[in-house]
Write a protein that holds these residues in place. Structure first.
Motif, PDB file in Angstrom:
ATOM      1  N   UNK A  39      43.355  41.545  16.835  1.00 10.71           N
ATOM      2  CA  UNK A  39      43.744  40.270  17.453  1.00 10.71           C
ATOM      3  C   UNK A  39      43.024  39.122  16.770  1.00 10.71           C
ATOM      4  N   UNK A  40      41.722  39.324  16.434  1.00 15.21           N
ATOM      5  CA  UNK A  40      40.987  38.250  15.785  1.00 15.21           C
ATOM      6  C   UNK A  40      41.610  37.856  14.466  1.00 15.21           C
ATOM      7  N   UNK A  41      42.065  38.826  13.655  1.00  9.67           N
ATOM      8  CA  UNK A  41      42.685  38.512  12.380  1.00  9.67           C
ATOM      9  C   UNK A  41      44.030  37.837  12.574  1.00  9.67           C
ATOM     10  N   UNK A  42      44.790  38.265  13.585  1.00  7.36           N
ATOM     11  CA  UNK A  42      46.111  37.690  13.832  1.00  7.36           C
ATOM     12  C   UNK A  42      46.022  36.220  14.185  1.00  7.36           C
ATOM     13  N   UNK A  43      44.889  35.824  14.811  1.00  8.36           N
ATOM     14  CA  UNK A  43      44.752  34.452  15.278  1.00  8.36           C
ATOM     15  C   UNK A  43      44.297  33.497  14.194  1.00  8.36           C
ATOM     16  N   UNK A  44      43.959  33.981  12.993  1.00  9.53           N
ATOM     17  CA  UNK A  44      43.405  33.111  11.966  1.00  9.53           C
ATOM     18  C   UNK A  44      44.494  32.267  11.342  1.00  9.53           C
ATOM     19  N   UNK A  89      35.557  40.033  13.022  1.00 11.81           N
ATOM     20  CA  UNK A  89      36.734  39.170  13.017  1.00 11.81           C
ATOM     21  C   UNK A  89      36.381  37.764  13.460  1.00 11.81           C
ATOM     22  N   UNK A  90      37.382  36.901  13.493  1.00 12.29           N
ATOM     23  CA  UNK A  90      37.172  35.504  13.857  1.00 12.29           C
ATOM     24  C   UNK A  90      36.934  35.374  15.356  1.00 12.29           C
ATOM     25  N   UNK A  91      35.934  34.577  15.725  1.00  4.22           N
ATOM     26  CA  UNK A  91      35.609  34.322  17.122  1.00  4.22           C
ATOM     27  C   UNK A  91      35.405  32.825  17.298  1.00  4.22           C
ATOM     28  N   UNK A  92      36.144  32.231  18.221  1.00  7.83           N
ATOM     29  CA  UNK A  92      35.925  30.822  18.565  1.00  7.83           C
ATOM     30  C   UNK A  92      34.807  30.750  19.600  1.00  7.83           C
ATOM     31  N   UNK A  93      33.759  29.995  19.278  1.00  7.34           N
ATOM     32  CA  UNK A  93      32.607  29.839  20.170  1.00  7.34           C
ATOM     33  C   UNK A  93      32.490  28.366  20.532  1.00  7.34           C
ATOM     34  N   UNK A  94      32.334  28.097  21.822  1.00  8.77           N
ATOM     35  CA  UNK A  94      32.260  26.720  22.316  1.00  8.77           C
ATOM     36  C   UNK A  94      30.968  26.553  23.114  1.00  8.77           C
ATOM     37  N   UNK A  95      30.207  25.515  22.790  1.00 11.53           N
ATOM     38  CA  UNK A  95      28.986  25.185  23.529  1.00 11.53           C
ATOM     39  C   UNK A  95      29.186  23.884  24.276  1.00 11.53           C
ATOM     40  N   UNK A  96      28.730  23.841  25.526  1.00 11.22           N
ATOM     41  CA  UNK A  96      28.858  22.606  26.302  1.00 11.22           C
ATOM     42  C   UNK A  96      27.806  22.542  27.395  1.00 11.22           C
ATOM     43  N   UNK A  97      27.738  21.383  28.029  1.00  8.81           N
ATOM     44  CA  UNK A  97      26.833  21.130  29.157  1.00  8.81           C
ATOM     45  C   UNK A  97      27.585  20.201  30.103  1.00  8.81           C
ATOM     46  N   UNK A 144      29.153  13.595  28.541  1.00  9.93           N
ATOM     47  CA  UNK A 144      29.175  15.040  28.263  1.00  9.93           C
ATOM     48  C   UNK A 144      30.038  15.331  27.040  1.00  9.93           C
ATOM     49  N   UNK A 145      29.615  16.330  26.272  1.00  8.62           N
ATOM     50  CA  UNK A 145      30.310  16.707  25.047  1.00  8.62           C
ATOM     51  C   UNK A 145      30.384  18.222  24.948  1.00  8.62           C
ATOM     52  N   UNK A 146      31.149  18.678  23.965  1.00 10.04           N
ATOM     53  CA  UNK A 146      31.210  20.102  23.628  1.00 10.04           C
ATOM     54  C   UNK A 146      31.406  20.202  22.125  1.00 10.04           C
ATOM     55  N   UNK A 147      31.113  21.371  21.578  1.00 10.03           N
ATOM     56  CA  UNK A 147      31.383  21.623  20.165  1.00 10.03           C
ATOM     57  C   UNK A 147      31.905  23.049  20.035  1.00 10.03           C
ATOM     58  N   UNK A 148      33.002  23.189  19.291  1.00  9.78           N
ATOM     59  CA  UNK A 148      33.612  24.496  19.050  1.00  9.78           C
ATOM     60  C   UNK A 148      33.450  24.862  17.582  1.00  9.78           C
ATOM     61  N   UNK A 149      33.287  26.161  17.326  1.00 10.82           N
ATOM     62  CA  UNK A 149      33.171  26.661  15.965  1.00 10.82           C
ATOM     63  C   UNK A 149      34.021  27.906  15.820  1.00 10.82           C
ATOM     64  N   UNK A 150      34.736  27.999  14.700  1.00 12.98           N
ATOM     65  CA  UNK A 150      35.470  29.218  14.360  1.00 12.98           C
ATOM     66  C   UNK A 150      34.539  30.068  13.504  1.00 12.98           C
ATOM     67  N   UNK A 151      33.925  31.072  14.119  1.00 15.39           N
ATOM     68  CA  UNK A 151      32.881  31.876  13.478  1.00 15.39           C
ATOM     69  C   UNK A 151      33.492  33.136  12.881  1.00 15.39           C
ATOM     70  N   UNK A 175      29.212  32.817   8.813  1.00 16.51           N
ATOM     71  CA  UNK A 175      29.904  31.621   8.320  1.00 16.51           C
ATOM     72  C   UNK A 175      30.803  31.002   9.384  1.00 16.51           C
ATOM     73  N   UNK A 176      30.879  29.681   9.356  1.00 19.75           N
ATOM     74  CA  UNK A 176      31.765  28.942  10.255  1.00 19.75           C
ATOM     75  C   UNK A 176      32.894  28.335   9.427  1.00 19.75           C
ATOM     76  N   UNK A 177      34.116  28.650   9.789  1.00 17.47           N
ATOM     77  CA  UNK A 177      35.271  28.143   9.044  1.00 17.47           C
ATOM     78  C   UNK A 177      35.632  26.721   9.422  1.00 17.47           C
ATOM     79  N   UNK A 178      35.364  26.341  10.661  1.00 20.01           N
ATOM     80  CA  UNK A 178      35.706  24.979  11.095  1.00 20.01           C
ATOM     81  C   UNK A 178      34.860  24.615  12.303  1.00 20.01           C
ATOM     82  N   UNK A 179      34.533  23.319  12.397  1.00 25.71           N
ATOM     83  CA  UNK A 179      33.818  22.763  13.547  1.00 25.71           C
ATOM     84  C   UNK A 179      34.718  21.766  14.260  1.00 25.71           C
ATOM     85  N   UNK A 180      34.558  21.690  15.578  1.00 27.68           N
ATOM     86  CA  UNK A 180      35.359  20.737  16.339  1.00 27.68           C
ATOM     87  C   UNK A 180      34.534  20.170  17.503  1.00 27.68           C
TER      88      UNK A 180
END
Length: 261
Positions: free
Chosen positions: A256-261, A147-155, A135-142, A109-114
């Motif tokens: 740490x992942x839980x603390x950052x949520x 735990x929560x992991x922020x993943x960012x895709x870009x080119x 150029x663009x990027x997209x971040x997701x809070x997975x 699940x993704x909690x937020x997209x950016x």
């Protein structure tokens, strides 16, 4: 364990001749990834059969969470050249289906997209051959099982001044994003510039380009916070595109992942 994959898919081209999104989907599915970052993805383009490639690939991978963020919107046909830079909605969805850009897919699940537009050539019209493009990027809070992991895709841009500005913009705009964080994509640079400009750790130390006999490391995975690679990253020949895909397995510090949520 969380498996991350990044691949510049060149809109699914096989040996520079034909587009085969079904073959690309099967090759990506075989990697059994948790999160997949893709670059050079087509939606509604004549050259790739008019398909919405992100949706086709998400279906092949069994991933319900996905976003396509266009760098250019409109047809990329060489005769009409009507593609244009697009405004990005807050949820990362494009106002038009047609386009060309990056995509991010997750089995969790993704909690937020950016979505993010990066500095560079953001002017109307498709640039001529040899000139850079928007150029663009997209971040997701997975929400991973660890735990929560922020993943960012870009080119990123090929031009050195622009890619430095783009890395600086990413670092600044992601400074408050939940940690741990990983940045994946074709960063169009061979050396350690991405890690130097961001202060994030490089997890890829293998050549990824060209696909046949790769000699350049231009596809990267950068990490910040409590994320640890489990072994070395692998460069995998998908039989599609002119890049190899990068596969890296990581684990998180759940506290740490839980603390950052």
């Amino acid at each position: 364990m969380i498996r991350l994959v990044t691949a510049n898919v060149q809109h699914g081209v096989v040996d520079g001749r034909r587009v085969d999104v079904e073959r690309l989907g099967a090759a990506l599915a075989a990697l059994d990834a948790d999160v997949v970052a893709l670059q050079e993805v087509d939606h509604g383009q004549t050259r790739s059969g008019g398909e919405a490639q992100t949706f086709r690939l998400a279906e092949a991978l069994g991933m319900r969470e996905h976003r396509f963020v266009p760098a250019l919107s409109g047809p990329l046909d060489g005769r009409r050249r009507r593609a244009r830079a697009v405004a990005l909605a807050d949820d990362g969805r494009s106002p038009a289906l047609d386009g060309y850009g990056v995509a991010l897919l997750s089995r969790h699940p993704v909690r937020a997209w950016r979505p993010m537009r990066l500095p560079g050539l953001n002017v109307p019209g498709l640039p001529p051959t040899g000139v850079d493009e928007p150029r663009v990027a997209v971040a997701a809070a997975v929400a991973t099982p660890e735990g929560l992991l922020t993943v960012v895709a870009t080119h990123l841009s090929r031009a050195d001044p622009w890619k430095r500005l783009q890395l600086r913009r990413l670092r600044r705009r992601l400074r408050h994003a939940p940690r741990p964080l990983v940045l994946l994509g074709d960063l169009n640079t061979r050396g350690d510039l991405p890690s130097r400009r961001t202060g994030w750790r490089e997890l890829v130390h293998v050549p990824t380009y060209p696909r046949v006999r790769p000699r350049l490391r231009i596809d990267h995975v950068l990490a910040d916070g409590a994320v640890t690679a489990l072994g070395a990253a692998r460069a995998v020949d998908l039989g599609v595109s002119d890049h190899r895909a990068v596969v890296v397995d990581v684990t998180l510090d759940a506290a740490e992942g839980e603390e950052s949520t």
